[in-house]
Design a protein around this motif. Structure first.
Motif, PDB file in Angstrom:
ATOM      1  N   TYR A  17       0.820  -1.209   0.000  1.00 10.90           N
ATOM      2  CA  TYR A  17       0.000   0.000   0.000  1.00 10.90           C
ATOM      3  C   TYR A  17       0.857   1.263   0.000  1.00 10.90           C
ATOM      4  N   ASP A  18       1.854   1.316   0.895  1.00 11.67           N
ATOM      5  CA  ASP A  18       2.674   2.520   1.014  1.00 11.67           C
ATOM      6  C   ASP A  18       3.414   2.810  -0.281  1.00 11.67           C
ATOM      7  N   ARG A  19       3.929   1.772  -0.927  1.00 11.54           N
ATOM      8  CA  ARG A  19       4.666   1.992  -2.163  1.00 11.54           C
ATOM      9  C   ARG A  19       3.740   2.545  -3.254  1.00 11.54           C
ATOM     10  N   ARG A  20       2.524   2.021  -3.341  1.00  8.98           N
ATOM     11  CA  ARG A  20       1.585   2.532  -4.353  1.00  8.98           C
ATOM     12  C   ARG A  20       1.265   4.005  -4.118  1.00  8.98           C
ATOM     13  N   HIS A  21       0.994   4.364  -2.866  1.00  8.05           N
ATOM     14  CA  HIS A  21       0.645   5.750  -2.573  1.00  8.05           C
ATOM     15  C   HIS A  21       1.819   6.675  -2.889  1.00  8.05           C
ATOM     16  N   PHE A  22       3.033   6.216  -2.588  1.00  8.07           N
ATOM     17  CA  PHE A  22       4.218   7.011  -2.905  1.00  8.07           C
ATOM     18  C   PHE A  22       4.369   7.183  -4.416  1.00  8.07           C
ATOM     19  N   LEU A  23       4.212   6.101  -5.160  1.00  6.26           N
ATOM     20  CA  LEU A  23       4.358   6.178  -6.613  1.00  6.26           C
ATOM     21  C   LEU A  23       3.257   7.027  -7.248  1.00  6.26           C
ATOM     22  N   ARG A  24       2.088   7.069  -6.631  1.00  5.92           N
ATOM     23  CA  ARG A  24       1.041   7.963  -7.149  1.00  5.92           C
ATOM     24  C   ARG A  24       1.502   9.415  -7.076  1.00  5.92           C
ATOM     25  N   LEU A  25       2.224   9.766  -6.016  1.00  6.15           N
ATOM     26  CA  LEU A  25       2.781  11.115  -5.930  1.00  6.15           C
ATOM     27  C   LEU A  25       3.830  11.324  -7.016  1.00  6.15           C
ATOM     28  N   ILE A  26       4.688  10.340  -7.192  1.00  6.21           N
ATOM     29  CA  ILE A  26       5.787  10.445  -8.159  1.00  6.21           C
ATOM     30  C   ILE A  26       5.253  10.662  -9.580  1.00  6.21           C
ATOM     31  N   TYR A  27       4.248   9.871  -9.965  1.00  6.31           N
ATOM     32  CA  TYR A  27       3.755   9.954 -11.345  1.00  6.31           C
ATOM     33  C   TYR A  27       2.616  10.952 -11.504  1.00  6.31           C
ATOM     34  N   GLY A  28       1.978  11.298 -10.391  1.00  5.44           N
ATOM     35  CA  GLY A  28       0.879  12.261 -10.467  1.00  5.44           C
ATOM     36  C   GLY A  28       1.339  13.671 -10.780  1.00  5.44           C
ATOM     37  N   ILE A  29       2.623  13.985 -10.542  1.00  5.54           N
ATOM     38  CA  ILE A  29       3.133  15.330 -10.811  1.00  5.54           C
ATOM     39  C   ILE A  29       3.896  15.387 -12.132  1.00  5.54           C
ATOM     40  N   GLN A  30       3.877  14.294 -12.901  1.00  5.64           N
ATOM     41  CA  GLN A  30       4.573  14.264 -14.177  1.00  5.64           C
ATOM     42  C   GLN A  30       3.577  14.177 -15.344  1.00  5.64           C
ATOM     43  N   SER A  31       4.014  14.690 -16.475  1.00  7.99           N
ATOM     44  CA  SER A  31       3.215  14.566 -17.691  1.00  7.99           C
ATOM     45  C   SER A  31       4.110  14.890 -18.878  1.00  7.99           C
ATOM     46  N   SER A  32       3.572  14.734 -20.070  1.00  8.91           N
ATOM     47  CA  SER A  32       4.288  15.099 -21.283  1.00  8.91           C
ATOM     48  C   SER A  32       3.295  15.613 -22.311  1.00  8.91           C
ATOM     49  N   PRO A  33       3.622  16.706 -22.995  1.00 14.29           N
ATOM     50  CA  PRO A  33       2.723  17.188 -24.049  1.00 14.29           C
ATOM     51  C   PRO A  33       2.707  16.271 -25.262  1.00 14.29           C
ATOM     52  N   LEU A  34       3.650  15.349 -25.341  1.00 16.27           N
ATOM     53  CA  LEU A  34       3.734  14.459 -26.494  1.00 16.27           C
ATOM     54  C   LEU A  34       2.795  13.264 -26.401  1.00 16.27           C
ATOM     55  N   ALA A  35       2.450  12.864 -25.179  1.00 17.83           N
ATOM     56  CA  ALA A  35       1.760  11.581 -25.023  1.00 17.83           C
ATOM     57  C   ALA A  35       0.682  11.633 -23.947  1.00 17.83           C
ATOM     58  N   THR A  36      -0.350  10.820 -24.161  1.00 18.34           N
ATOM     59  CA  THR A  36      -1.312  10.510 -23.108  1.00 18.34           C
ATOM     60  C   THR A  36      -0.761   9.309 -22.362  1.00 18.34           C
ATOM     61  N   ILE A  37      -0.423   9.492 -21.093  1.00 17.83           N
ATOM     62  CA  ILE A  37       0.232   8.444 -20.323  1.00 17.83           C
ATOM     63  C   ILE A  37      -0.620   8.103 -19.104  1.00 17.83           C
ATOM     64  N   HIS A  38      -0.996   6.843 -18.974  1.00 17.88           N
ATOM     65  CA  HIS A  38      -1.732   6.355 -17.817  1.00 17.88           C
ATOM     66  C   HIS A  38      -0.877   5.341 -17.066  1.00 17.88           C
ATOM     67  N   VAL A  39      -0.860   5.467 -15.755  1.00 16.87           N
ATOM     68  CA  VAL A  39      -0.092   4.552 -14.904  1.00 16.87           C
ATOM     69  C   VAL A  39      -1.068   3.685 -14.121  1.00 16.87           C
ATOM     70  N   LYS A  40      -0.863   2.365 -14.193  1.00 13.64           N
ATOM     71  CA  LYS A  40      -1.715   1.411 -13.487  1.00 13.64           C
ATOM     72  C   LYS A  40      -0.852   0.513 -12.602  1.00 13.64           C
ATOM     73  N   PHE A  41      -1.431   0.070 -11.488  1.00 12.50           N
ATOM     74  CA  PHE A  41      -0.767  -0.886 -10.605  1.00 12.50           C
ATOM     75  C   PHE A  41      -1.381  -2.263 -10.830  1.00 12.50           C
ATOM     76  N   VAL A  42      -0.514  -3.258 -10.985  1.00 13.38           N
ATOM     77  CA  VAL A  42      -0.947  -4.574 -11.442  1.00 13.38           C
ATOM     78  C   VAL A  42      -0.537  -5.636 -10.429  1.00 13.38           C
ATOM     79  N   PHE A  43      -1.517  -6.416  -9.969  1.00 16.44           N
ATOM     80  CA  PHE A  43      -1.189  -7.562  -9.123  1.00 16.44           C
ATOM     81  C   PHE A  43      -2.211  -8.668  -9.328  1.00 16.44           C
ATOM     82  N   CYS A  44      -1.917  -9.823  -8.729  1.00 20.05           N
ATOM     83  CA  CYS A  44      -2.779 -10.994  -8.912  1.00 20.05           C
ATOM     84  C   CYS A  44      -3.960 -10.966  -7.941  1.00 20.05           C
ATOM     85  N   SER A  45      -4.759 -12.014  -7.998  1.00 18.08           N
ATOM     86  CA  SER A  45      -6.014 -12.091  -7.241  1.00 18.08           C
ATOM     87  C   SER A  45      -5.799 -11.817  -5.756  1.00 18.08           C
ATOM     88  N   LEU A  46      -6.779 -11.154  -5.141  1.00 14.09           N
ATOM     89  CA  LEU A  46      -6.718 -10.826  -3.720  1.00 14.09           C
ATOM     90  C   LEU A  46      -6.931 -12.084  -2.885  1.00 14.09           C
TER      91      LEU A  46
END
Length: 288
Positions: free
Chosen positions: A66-95
């Motif tokens: 959980y902590d790593r995901r929330h941290f990475l949301r901050l890292i990628y939430g403040i970045q962007s590029s005018p060249l591309a539409t970029i979406h970041v997803k977190f991927v894991f197996c069944s709960l």
């Protein structure tokens, strides 16, 4: 005369009250009314940002991180590029735990950035195959490129997009080629720190029998094997030295931080993350 005065005194409040209400209403409406449109925002509506391509970055992680995901949301939430539409997803197996079903449901409702695969959590038993082969069904749209990344890598989205600008949109395999000393992307395979496939290769993985019959083993190496066996990925690009492991962590795969960095891998400790974020002035402009 007295009677007339009495009539005026009685009727005066009934005349003043509507006037007061009108004045109050007018002022409330004035303050509630939105400000005049900013000319620049009007222009942005008339001429929306025309990105050149789209990219989905899937960060393979674990449900309990959980902590790593929330941290990475901050890292990628403040970045962007005018060249591309970029979406970041977190991927894991069944709960597998009751608390996961509650806490991760809250994350999904709030952030809408989680993909849950139909698999048992693993490193070398098919998770990467399940990831790529499931995307056509899991995602509501197609992307030009799809990336698989680790959760201990810092990706700089603008340099990444810039490095992709002139590359082909089909049959593309992009990343950091292994072995570390190699500069030839056609010899082996791309490191799991973060490699990218064009959408047609993602669809091929989902439909071909070749990947399906070889899912156990070092998964990033297997991706290179699938593409070779299927005579795929004729367009290959290894972005060295812009992609690398954190200084001193992995022999010849590591080197010092450089301004043109696209991705730094093996950030296992907070002091390493701090050094990287400070080097690239991620929080510049804030004097705290």
């Amino acid at each position: 005369m007295k009677r007339n005065r009495w009539i005026v005194l009685v009727t005066l409040p009934s005349l003043i009250l509507p006037l007061l209400l009108f004045i109050i209403f007018f002022n409330v409406q004035y303050f509630l009314k939105p400000p005049p449109p900013n000319p620049s925002s009007k222009l942005s509506t008339m001429y929306p940002n025309q990105t050149q391509f789209s990219l989905m970055i899937g960060i393979l992680t674990r449900a309990d991180n959980y902590d790593r995901r929330h941290f990475l949301r901050l890292i990628y939430g403040i970045q962007s590029s005018p060249l591309a539409t970029i979406h970041v997803k977190f991927v894991f197996c069944s709960l597998t735990k009751p608390e996961q079903r509650v806490l991760i449901a809250l994350e999904m409702l709030r952030f809408d950035d989680i993909l849950i695969l139909n698999c048992t959590e693993n490193m070398n038993s098919g998770k990467t195959y399940t990831y790529f082969s499931s995307l056509a069904q899991l995602l509501p749209r197609k992307y030009d490129y799809v990336m698989k990344a680790d959760d201990d890598v810092f990706i700089r989205l603008e340099p990444l997009a810039l490095s992709l600008k002139a590359l082909p949109r089909v049959d593309l395999y992009y990343g950091f080629v292994i072995p570390c000393a190699s500069m030839n992307p056609f010899v082996e395979y791309m490191s799991g720190m973060g490699f990218l496939l064009s959408w047609d290769l993602v669809e091929w993985i989902g439909s071909s029998e070749i990947p399906k019959e070889s899912v156990f083993g070092p998964e990033d190496k297997l991706v290179g094997k699938w593409l070779k066996m299927g005579n795929k990925a004729k367009n290959r690009f290894s972005n060295k030295p812009a992609m690398y492991d954190y200084p001193g962590t992995n022999g010849r795969c590591s080197h010092e931080l450089i301004p043109e960095t696209v991705a730094v891998h093996r950030l296992k400790r907070w002091d390493q993350w701090l050094r990287v974020l400070e080097y690239f002035n991620v929080t510049k402009g804030l004097n705290l």
